[in-house]
Structure formats: structure tokens, C-alpha cells
Motif scaffolding. Structure first.
Motif, PDB file in Angstrom:
ATOM      1  N   UNK A 118      -2.964  -7.646  -0.300  1.00 36.10           N
ATOM      2  CA  UNK A 118      -3.210  -8.999  -0.803  1.00 36.10           C
ATOM      3  C   UNK A 118      -3.116 -10.033   0.322  1.00 36.10           C
ATOM      4  N   UNK A 119      -2.387  -9.711   1.395  1.00 36.30           N
ATOM      5  CA  UNK A 119      -2.298 -10.655   2.528  1.00 36.30           C
ATOM      6  C   UNK A 119      -3.652 -10.851   3.188  1.00 36.30           C
ATOM      7  N   UNK A 120      -4.438  -9.778   3.269  1.00 30.55           N
ATOM      8  CA  UNK A 120      -5.758  -9.878   3.894  1.00 30.55           C
ATOM      9  C   UNK A 120      -6.612 -10.864   3.108  1.00 30.55           C
ATOM     10  N   UNK A 167      -5.335 -14.536   3.690  1.00 28.19           N
ATOM     11  CA  UNK A 167      -5.694 -15.010   5.029  1.00 28.19           C
ATOM     12  C   UNK A 167      -7.184 -15.369   5.086  1.00 28.19           C
ATOM     13  N   UNK A 168      -8.010 -14.501   4.518  1.00 27.31           N
ATOM     14  CA  UNK A 168      -9.457 -14.763   4.526  1.00 27.31           C
ATOM     15  C   UNK A 168      -9.775 -16.071   3.827  1.00 27.31           C
ATOM     16  N   UNK A 169      -9.174 -16.266   2.669  1.00 25.30           N
ATOM     17  CA  UNK A 169      -9.434 -17.496   1.917  1.00 25.30           C
ATOM     18  C   UNK A 169      -8.996 -18.714   2.698  1.00 25.30           C
ATOM     19  N   UNK A 219       0.843  -1.200   0.000  1.00 21.37           N
ATOM     20  CA  UNK A 219       0.000   0.000   0.000  1.00 21.37           C
ATOM     21  C   UNK A 219       0.875   1.246   0.000  1.00 21.37           C
ATOM     22  N   UNK A 220       0.462   2.252  -0.779  1.00 21.31           N
ATOM     23  CA  UNK A 220       1.281   3.477  -0.888  1.00 21.31           C
ATOM     24  C   UNK A 220       1.239   4.320   0.381  1.00 21.31           C
ATOM     25  N   UNK A 221       0.193   4.148   1.214  1.00 23.56           N
ATOM     26  CA  UNK A 221       0.129   4.929   2.457  1.00 23.56           C
ATOM     27  C   UNK A 221       1.019   4.271   3.511  1.00 23.56           C
TER      28      UNK A 221
END
Length: 384
Positions: free
Chosen positions: A362-364, A367-369, A173-175
Motif C-alpha cells: 500500500x505504500x507504493x 507514494x505514487x498518488x 506482504x507475506x513474502x
């Protein structure tokens, strides 16, 4: 060839790493300046605000927004002689002044941007796209229009979140840093300034004509719905804001009431007394003059201008012997802009010194999957 200030500015900031810079995002409602925009503005407002407390189906928004636009047009154009809200203009003055204050301390490392909840071309998405394009990685979200309401500030966060999601690409993420100032309802400097503005006005216009006990003071807050589908609607903060300003005035001026500027929508229970009822109550207690002071709004808008004008107009019909004083919002009062900048200082310092955040969206998803899959695999065993 003489370098323009713009070029010099570009040269000076190219030397700074992105991690050494902070974008301050001031957020206000924004207000319509052309009559063609009414329906669009109302639709955005209905979507973001009304949806939180009224059971309105989404298909109903466009037609109801058009209907409201007709009422707005009548009020602004006919009743108020082509009224154009000064809100956006004042908000820009606030932005400039706050940026100037902050740059005196932080130099080019800090830049102040404005975003409007409901008005192009300053919608949060448009402004965050610009902030990203300018290479900022650290953001301070700073709702400024409504002082008291965690509800209104929540809408700012909601819009920022939506925009950030649209602006995300790749694995990182850019932030890299984010801070937030929810409200300043309990900041002593703000409370002192509110009380002082009222006292100064009384000295200027009423003090030699009326006894202190004959001067009614209506401290106006942003109206809040009592039920907002479980959202905290800002009533507690607003109530506290009122109590704290009142405390500073009550010993000298005994007749003080809160006056809520409600959007009188059907089916919804709003905070009471509204500003008109508050005025009537004070008149009954012997007020011979009334001061209307907006404490819950930092920037002038149609509520603080037109709605209060309507109220005074109604009251004058019945009580023509009373003196009415309508006070402005704090707007770009130098002392206010200075304190707003000071409240940002510690958060800017935190952002500049903090370790950069590394967020991989993309990690979120991964993990959800995985969790989802895991639950299904073990489903059969839960029954034993």
C-alpha cells in the motif's frame, strides 16, 4: 496407534518458524498429456512467449491456438502414434531428486515445489497459493527446463510476479525473502557433464567404426528470436554455453556445430544454423556419423524428441549411409540433480540468514498518488 510419516512430518515442521523455511520453486514449461488441452496450452504459450517478439493482436490468440492445436494433434497423434510427452514425468523425478539432495543438508527447512508455465494444475498461481497456505515466507525461484535463456526465465518471473500480486492482502506482504537462479549456462560442472556424456556415447557406439574427424557433433540449443521487442532473448548465454562445451571437445573431435531448435514462425528471424542445416554442413565437411546432443534443454520435451526425430528422418532419406545418434537430455541424471541442488545451497543459506523483508504494497500506491499530486500542483511554475 502408529503415527503416519505424514503426521510425523507435520509435527516436525510445526516446530519450525516460517522464517526458518525455504520453498524452492522449480519451473518448467510443462507439456500437454491429453489432446483436449492443446488449444489451451498454445494460448498460454502465445500469450507469454510469442507476444514478446511477434506483432500479434490478442484477439487473434484463441483462433490461432485452435489452428495450431490441429497441427499438433496431427503430429503427435498420427505421425507419432499417440505420442505423450514424458516431460512432466521427468520433471517430477528431477524435483524429487533435488528435494532429496537438499533435505539431506537442510532437513525439513527446505521443500521443493514444481510449477509449469503452461500446464494445470501446476500453474505458478496454483503452486504459490499452496506455498503460501503451507506457511512459507521465503522463496527461491529456479527455472530448470531451458538452460540458457534469460528470456524463458524472465517468463517464469513474470508469472510469479502476477501470482504474487493476486495473493497479496493487507498492508504487509507475506513474502519475506526472495532469491532467483537465472540460468546455469556457464557452470563448469554442467559443461563438463555435457562433454562427458558425448564422449561416453562416442566410445560406446562410434569410436571403433569412425575416425574422430568423421564424427559430427551437433550441440543443440533452445532457438532464440533475434528481435524480441527489446527483451534480451538468451542468444548471448546460449552462444556462450555452446562455445564452452565445444571447447571441451574440439581438440579430439574437430567437427562440431551448434544446432538451434527453432520454432519456425513466419516473419521472425531465428538463430542459425538450425539443427538440420548444422547437420548438412557437417556432412559436407566429411562427417560419416552424426550425434545430436541437446545442451540447451535440461528436460526432455517434444522439441528434443519429435523435432530431432523429424530432422534425422529427413536426413536419412538423402544420406542413408550415415549413422545417426540421438542423445537424451540430461534429465534426472544423478550427477545433474546433485549439482542443481548444490547451486541452490548458497541462496538457501542467504534466505535463511537474511533479515526478513518487510514490504508494504500500500505504500507504493500512497507514494505514487502523492507524486502525481505534487507534479500537478507545481505544473504552472515550470514555464518561468
Amino acid at each position: 496407534m502408529v503415527a503416519t510419516s505424514e503426521q510425523i512430518y507435520q509435527q516436525s515442521i510445526t516446530g519450525l518458524k516460517a522464517s526458518d523455511r525455504v520453498a524452492v520453486l522449480l519451473m518448467g514449461y510443462g507439456e500437454v498429456e491429453s489432446y483436449e488441452d492443446f488449444a489451451n496450452y498454445n494460448e498460454q504459450a502465445l500469450n507469454l512467449l510469442t507476444a514478446k517478439f511477434a506483432p500479434v493482436p490478442t484477439w487473434f490468440y484463441p483462433p490461432i491456438a485452435k489452428l495450431l492445436a490441429i497441427f499438433d494433434l496431427h503430429e503427435w497423434q498420427h505421425q507419432h502414434d499417440h505420442f505423450i510427452s514424458p516431460h512432466n514425468h521427468i520433471f517430477e523425478h528431477q524435483r524429487e531428486s533435488i528435494e532429496q539432495q537438499l533435505q539431506e543438508k537442510w532437513g525439513d527447512r527446505v521443500q521443493v515445489f514444481k510449477a509449469f508455465n503452461f500446464c494445470k494444475p501446476f500453474l505458478p498461481h496454483e503452486v504459490l497459493t499452496e506455498i503460501k497456505a503451507q506457511g512459507f515466507e521465503k522463496i527461491l525461484i529456479y527455472p530448470l527446463l531451458v538452460v540458457d535463456s534469460i528470456f524463458t526465465s524472465g517468463i517464469a518471473v513474470e508469472q510469479v510476479n502476477k501470482s504474487l500480486e493476486q495473493l497479496t492482502e493487507g498492508t504487509e506482504h507475506w513474502v519475506k525473502g526472495l532469491r532467483y537462479i537465472p540460468s546455469f549456462y556457464n557452470e563448469p560442472k554442467y559443461l563438463d557433464l555435457m562433454a562427458k556424456l558425448v564422449e561416453d556415447k562416442i566410445t560406446e557406439e562410434l569410436g571403433n567404426k569412425y575416425l574422430p574427424s568423421q564424427i559430427g557433433i551437433i550441440l543443440m540449443n533452445h532457438g532464440c528470436p533475434h528481435e524480441a521487442k527489446g527483451f534480451t532473448s538468451g542468444i548471448d548465454e546460449s552462444q556462450m554455453l555452446y562455445e564452452l562445451v565445444r571447447e571441451r571437445l574440439i581438440h579430439r573431435y574437430p567437427l562440431i556445430s551448434v544446432g538451434w531448435l527453432n520454432h519456425q514462425t513466419p516473419l521472425i528471424k531465428w538463430t542459425q544454423p538450425n539443427a538440420e542445416l548444422a547437420a548438412k554442413n557437417l556432412l559436407e565437411l566429411g562427417a560419416k556419423s552424426l550425434i545430436f546432443m541437446p545442451i540447451g534443454f535440461a528436460t526432455e520435451n517434444h522439441e528434443t524428441l519429435l523435432d530431432v526425430e523429424h530432422i534425422i528422418h529427413h536426413l536419412q532419406h538423402k544420406h542413408s549411409d550415415v549413422t545417426y545418434v540421438q542423445m537424451p537430455c540430461v534429465n534426472d541424471h544423478p550427477e545433474f540433480c546433485k549439482m542443481v541442488a548444490q547451486w541452490a545451497d548458497s541462496h538457501i543459506a542467504d534466505l535463511l540468514s537474511a533479515e526478513a523483508l518487510t514490504v508494504n504494497p500500500s505504500l507504493a500506491r500512497v507514494k505514487l498518488n502523492a507524486e502525481h499530486h505534487h507534479d500537478h500542483a507545481h505544473n504552472g511554475h515550470h514555464h518561468h
